[in-house]
Design a protein around this motif. Structure first.
Motif, PDB file in Angstrom:
ATOM      1  N   VAL A  84       1.215  -1.202   0.417  1.00 27.27           N
ATOM      2  CA  VAL A  84       0.537  -0.387   0.521  1.00 27.27           C
ATOM      3  C   VAL A  84       1.073   1.232  -0.149  1.00 27.27           C
ATOM      4  O   VAL A  84       1.982   1.156   1.048  1.00 27.27           O
ATOM      5  CB  VAL A  84      -0.937  -0.476   1.359  1.00 27.27           C
ATOM      6  CG1 VAL A  84      -1.406   1.242   1.453  1.00 27.27           C
ATOM      7  CG2 VAL A  84      -2.021  -1.594   1.615  1.00 27.27           C
ATOM      8  N   VAL A  85       0.620   2.075  -1.115  1.00 26.60           N
ATOM      9  CA  VAL A  85       1.737   2.820  -0.777  1.00 26.60           C
ATOM     10  C   VAL A  85       0.751   4.387  -0.539  1.00 26.60           C
ATOM     11  O   VAL A  85      -0.364   4.698  -1.436  1.00 26.60           O
ATOM     12  CB  VAL A  85       2.152   3.310  -2.386  1.00 26.60           C
ATOM     13  CG1 VAL A  85       3.071   4.978  -2.515  1.00 26.60           C
ATOM     14  CG2 VAL A  85       2.816   1.886  -2.687  1.00 26.60           C
ATOM     15  N   VAL A  86       0.708   5.681   0.477  1.00 26.19           N
ATOM     16  CA  VAL A  86      -0.035   6.321   0.750  1.00 26.19           C
ATOM     17  C   VAL A  86       0.658   7.437   0.426  1.00 26.19           C
ATOM     18  O   VAL A  86       2.380   7.839   0.846  1.00 26.19           O
ATOM     19  CB  VAL A  86       0.295   6.509   2.086  1.00 26.19           C
ATOM     20  CG1 VAL A  86      -1.258   7.853   2.035  1.00 26.19           C
ATOM     21  CG2 VAL A  86      -0.432   4.632   2.912  1.00 26.19           C
ATOM     22  N   GLY A  87       0.018   8.714  -0.290  1.00 27.26           N
ATOM     23  CA  GLY A  87       0.402   9.837  -0.526  1.00 27.26           C
ATOM     24  C   GLY A  87      -0.317  10.626  -1.674  1.00 27.26           C
ATOM     25  O   GLY A  87      -1.020  10.244  -2.473  1.00 27.26           O
ATOM     26  N   GLY A  88       0.289  11.872  -2.280  1.00 26.63           N
ATOM     27  CA  GLY A  88      -0.742  12.748  -2.777  1.00 26.63           C
ATOM     28  C   GLY A  88      -0.859  11.795  -4.588  1.00 26.63           C
ATOM     29  O   GLY A  88       0.323  11.807  -4.520  1.00 26.63           O
ATOM     30  N   GLU A 105      -9.825   4.842   1.284  1.00 23.62           N
ATOM     31  CA  GLU A 105      -9.728   4.282  -0.330  1.00 23.62           C
ATOM     32  C   GLU A 105      -9.563   2.749  -0.592  1.00 23.62           C
ATOM     33  O   GLU A 105      -8.889   2.007  -1.512  1.00 23.62           O
ATOM     34  CB  GLU A 105      -9.082   4.783  -0.982  1.00 23.62           C
ATOM     35  CG  GLU A 105      -9.271   6.854  -2.077  1.00 23.62           C
ATOM     36  CD  GLU A 105      -7.654   7.510  -2.516  1.00 23.62           C
ATOM     37  OE1 GLU A 105      -7.339   6.861  -3.459  1.00 23.62           O
ATOM     38  OE2 GLU A 105      -7.374   8.450  -1.510  1.00 23.62           O
ATOM     39  N   LEU A 106      -8.744   2.508   0.650  1.00 24.39           N
ATOM     40  CA  LEU A 106      -8.536   1.206   0.792  1.00 24.39           C
ATOM     41  C   LEU A 106      -9.804   0.142   0.517  1.00 24.39           C
ATOM     42  O   LEU A 106     -11.029   0.332   1.399  1.00 24.39           O
ATOM     43  CB  LEU A 106      -8.313   0.850   2.753  1.00 24.39           C
ATOM     44  CG  LEU A 106      -6.616   1.146   2.599  1.00 24.39           C
ATOM     45  CD1 LEU A 106      -6.039   1.288   4.418  1.00 24.39           C
ATOM     46  CD2 LEU A 106      -5.529   0.368   1.786  1.00 24.39           C
ATOM     47  N   ILE A 145      -2.817   4.695  -2.300  1.00 26.88           N
ATOM     48  CA  ILE A 145      -4.670   5.640  -2.287  1.00 26.88           C
ATOM     49  C   ILE A 145      -3.682   6.579  -1.382  1.00 26.88           C
ATOM     50  O   ILE A 145      -3.258   7.477  -1.232  1.00 26.88           O
ATOM     51  CB  ILE A 145      -4.879   5.033  -0.807  1.00 26.88           C
ATOM     52  CG1 ILE A 145      -3.572   4.227   0.329  1.00 26.88           C
ATOM     53  CG2 ILE A 145      -5.150   3.707  -1.409  1.00 26.88           C
ATOM     54  CD1 ILE A 145      -4.261   4.075   1.408  1.00 26.88           C
ATOM     55  N   GLU A 146      -4.761   7.770  -1.457  1.00 26.40           N
ATOM     56  CA  GLU A 146      -5.019   9.394  -0.494  1.00 26.40           C
ATOM     57  C   GLU A 146      -4.804   9.098   0.098  1.00 26.40           C
ATOM     58  O   GLU A 146      -4.462   9.843   1.250  1.00 26.40           O
ATOM     59  CB  GLU A 146      -5.083  10.522  -1.848  1.00 26.40           C
ATOM     60  CG  GLU A 146      -4.476  11.560  -1.521  1.00 26.40           C
ATOM     61  CD  GLU A 146      -4.843  12.663  -3.233  1.00 26.40           C
ATOM     62  OE1 GLU A 146      -4.951  11.468  -3.682  1.00 26.40           O
ATOM     63  OE2 GLU A 146      -4.617  13.734  -2.831  1.00 26.40           O
TER      64      GLU A 146
END
Ligand code: F3S
Length: 656
Positions: free
Chosen positions: A218-222, A249-250, A244-245
């Protein structure tokens, strides 16, 4: 299913973003009216949070309300923006990341010097636009290696120009390395500045390693963040990855079949969002205490605060010719210059470390403003190894090291990173040897004394040399035999012979043994320093005396005479002296023969000097050789035809 979640250590805010958000928050806390030029970072949560506190983004300078301070974000802006602000007297706070500001300086300086600057990066990204805006001349942007290749084909004239290459801070390292290699081949006048941010680099390599061990990431960021996009690209190449931002969204299905899930986050993702993501995953019944994990992550972050003098574990990120770049787990980029890597100036960084190595370093200086720290490996090595030096002090223990420096009064030997001073009187076997000859040599030494407090040590090379010499001497006297051949250096000369060092033991070659020719003094044949092949003529092991021979039987002129000049041989000889009874002539070096006065001519010769002179070369016949008495007889007359007898008789007066 029992699942494990691993959070990347480098996940979240980088140094530059933390600094920029910190500046904006400070304005909000103090209640100073401020706006940001564009969104301060590519993260809607942070941007919205700041808006609620009165700090909101504007798109143009013209939108800055009267009396408001404009905060320039970490990506940086073109120089023209700063100039406009100054011209319009609009107060501004520069939150440009120091790593980006460094690229601005490079581009400004190199273009002003006439270079064409090539930037590897995305020309549409605000950071790259800002960099271009600092150029004072020709500047190009290539998105990747392929575009660089195309540029060199389309613009062949660039190959002859001075080129400088820099990169966007979030550029992919693997792509950069391809560009660097290609540029080195194509451009002859090239300056390369590796300006990829270490934080981006650490995040990328950690994401790569993590995604290789996980079943899903899972990569989290803008969504607009370029470094987040890079992380997603890196992870997606290794395992199924979702970007996901927001935590909302998960989808649980994203990790339905995953036993190990990795989580990482871009440089503009605050810890709050990472925490929420982990909590959401927890609610979705992934087993593991995410709260605990996050707390642990915060504790780690806290513990990453380092001070000067601390020892830290670091990972090597980049190895350059003159320094290495390391990640120490904090938001600072660490630099270790080659001087701080090793005490030996001839050693290159690549000889000592490679990318990915874990090493212990000592922090020399932390620069919070620049987000950098300087570190030292040699200081750690020296501390660790000084103990061994202390233990060896005053004992017979022999250590090995390399002479790295000739200093006033002695030399410096480095052993395992520790510098040991060896005074001149203890550096060589004899006092008159030059210390320069020791430079870069590996030497053995003993430690005479140490000052534990000041970490100073004094050693002796001579002590080991003396012992080695003694051992060599003992072995020599035990094994030496008459007839043995040695190579030795002439140590000294006297009127009666030459002393030759046979490697710790001196032997004498008597002057008569130096040459088959007549020699007035040894210096006529050999000089001090000459290397001679000598053989043992006689040895007295009790008295430790040895006589050496140097001249060889095959060079004996009487042997040469026997072999090459038998009786009746005709040869040329040079007159060397004249006497009342004849002349001596030299045939070969060491062999003079006599031409008796009666053998000079058929005619009567009153005195040899009437027909011969010293130095004259004459033809002679060897008429006799006495090898016992070392005598040779020559005749010139034998080679001249005798006058006819009848004629002589005709001319003679006839007695009646
Ligand atoms: Fe600066 Fe690197 Fe962050 S360049 S803004 S520290 S990703």
């Amino acid at each position: 299913m029992k699942r494990e979640i691993i959070v990347a250590k480098s996940a979240g805010f980088c140094f530059g973003v933390k600094r920029a958000v910190g500046i904006a928050e400070e304005y909000a806390e103090k209640g100073i009216p401020a706006v940001t030029l564009g969104e301060i970072i590519h993260n809607p949560t942070v941007v919205d949070g700041l808006k609620e506190r009165g700090i909101y983004p504007v798109e143009e300078i013209s939108e800055v309300p009267e009396g408001c301070t404009l905060i320039l974000r970490s990506h940086g802006v073109p120089l023209s923006v700063v100039e406009e602000l100054e011209q319009k007297c609009i107060p501004y706070a520069d939150a440009t990341c120091p790593f980006v500001a460094r690229i601005h300086r490079i581009v400004a300086e190199r273009t002003a010097a006439g270079d064409t600057v090539i930037i590897t990066g995305n020309p549409d990204h605000a950071e790259v636009k800002g960099i271009i805006g600092h150029a004072k001349g020709d500047v190009r942007v290539v998105r990747n290696f392929k575009e660089l290749e195309k540029l060199s084909i389309n613009e062949k004239n660039l190959c002859a120009k001075c080129i400088t290459i820099v990169s966007q801070t979030t550029f992919l390292r693997a792509e950069w390395e391809k560009c660097e290699k290609f540029a080195k081949k194509v451009y002859t006048n090239l300056l390369i500045f590796d300006t990829i941010c270490n934080d981006a680099c650490t995040k990328q390599s950690e994401a790569d390693a993590l995604s290789r061990r996980c079943d899903g990431m899972v990569v989290v960021g803008g969504k607009k963040s370029s470094n987040t996009a890079r992380l997603w690209e890196t992870c997606a190449a290794n395992c199924p990855t979702v970007l996901i931002e927001y935590p909302s969204e998960l989808k649980p299905n994203d990790w339905k079949n995953c036993e190990v899930i990795g989580v990482t986050a871009g440089a503009s993702t605050p810890y709050g969002i990472i925490k929420e993501v982990l909590q959401t995953m927890s609610e979705n019944r992934v087993e593991n205490s995410f709260e605990e994990m996050l707390e642990q992550s915060f504790r780690e972050e806290e513990s990453k605060y380092v001070r000067n003098g601390d020892k830290v574990q670091a990972t090597v990120m980049v190895v350059k010719d003159t320094e290495i770049v390391v990640s120490v787990g904090s938001k600072h980029t660490g630099f270790v210059s080659s001087e701080e890597l090793s005490e030996d100036p001839s050693v290159k960084p690549a000889d000592l470390v490679k990318v990915g190595d874990e090493i212990t370093l000592k922090v020399l200086h932390v620069n919070d403003a620049d987000g950098t720290m300087t570190l030292s490996k040699k200081k750690v090595d020296a501390e660790k190894n000084f103990q061994a030096i202390e233990e060896a002090a005053g004992t017979d223990k022999i250590l090995e090291g390399t002479v790295v420096e000739v200093v006033r009064g002695g030399v410096i030997v480095v052993t395992d990173g520790v510098r040991v001073f060896v005074p001149a009187s203890q550096a060589t076997a004899s006092r008159n040897e030059a210390l320069e000859g020791l430079l870069k040599q590996n030497v053995k030494f003993r430690v005479l004394e140490v000052n534990a407090q000041r970490k100073r040590a004094i050693g002796s090379i001579r002590s080991v040399l003396a012992e080695e010499r003694k051992a060599r001497q003992a072995a020599f006297w035990e094994n030496v035999e008459v007839g043995q051949v040695f190579k030795g250096r002439v140590k000294s000369l006297t009127s009666y012979g030459a002393f030759v060092d046979l490697g710790g033991v001196d032997g004498m070659v008597h002057v008569s043994e130096l040459s088959w020719l007549r020699v007035a003094k040894p210096a006529d044949v050999v000089s001090v320093g000459d290397v001679l092949e000598v053989f043992v003529k006689d040895v007295d092991k009790e008295a430790k005396k040895i006589s050496l021979g140097y001249k060889k039987e095959e060079d004996n002129p009487w042997e040469i005479l026997k072999r090459d000049y038998p009786v009746d041989t005709v040869a040329k000889a040079k007159i060397v002296s004249l006497t009342a009874f004849g002349a001596f002539a030299n045939l070969i070096p060491g062999i003079d023969g006599l031409i008796h006065i009666s053998q000079i001519s058929h005619e009567r010769v009153a005195k040899p000097e009437d027909v011969l002179s010293v130095g004259q070369e004459v033809d002679v016949k060897i008429t006799d050789i006495d090898f016992d008495k070392h005598r040779v007889s020559f005749s010139m007359k034998a080679l001249i035809e005798a006058p006819a007898k009848e004629e002589a008789e005709e001319e003679a007066p006839v007695e009646e």
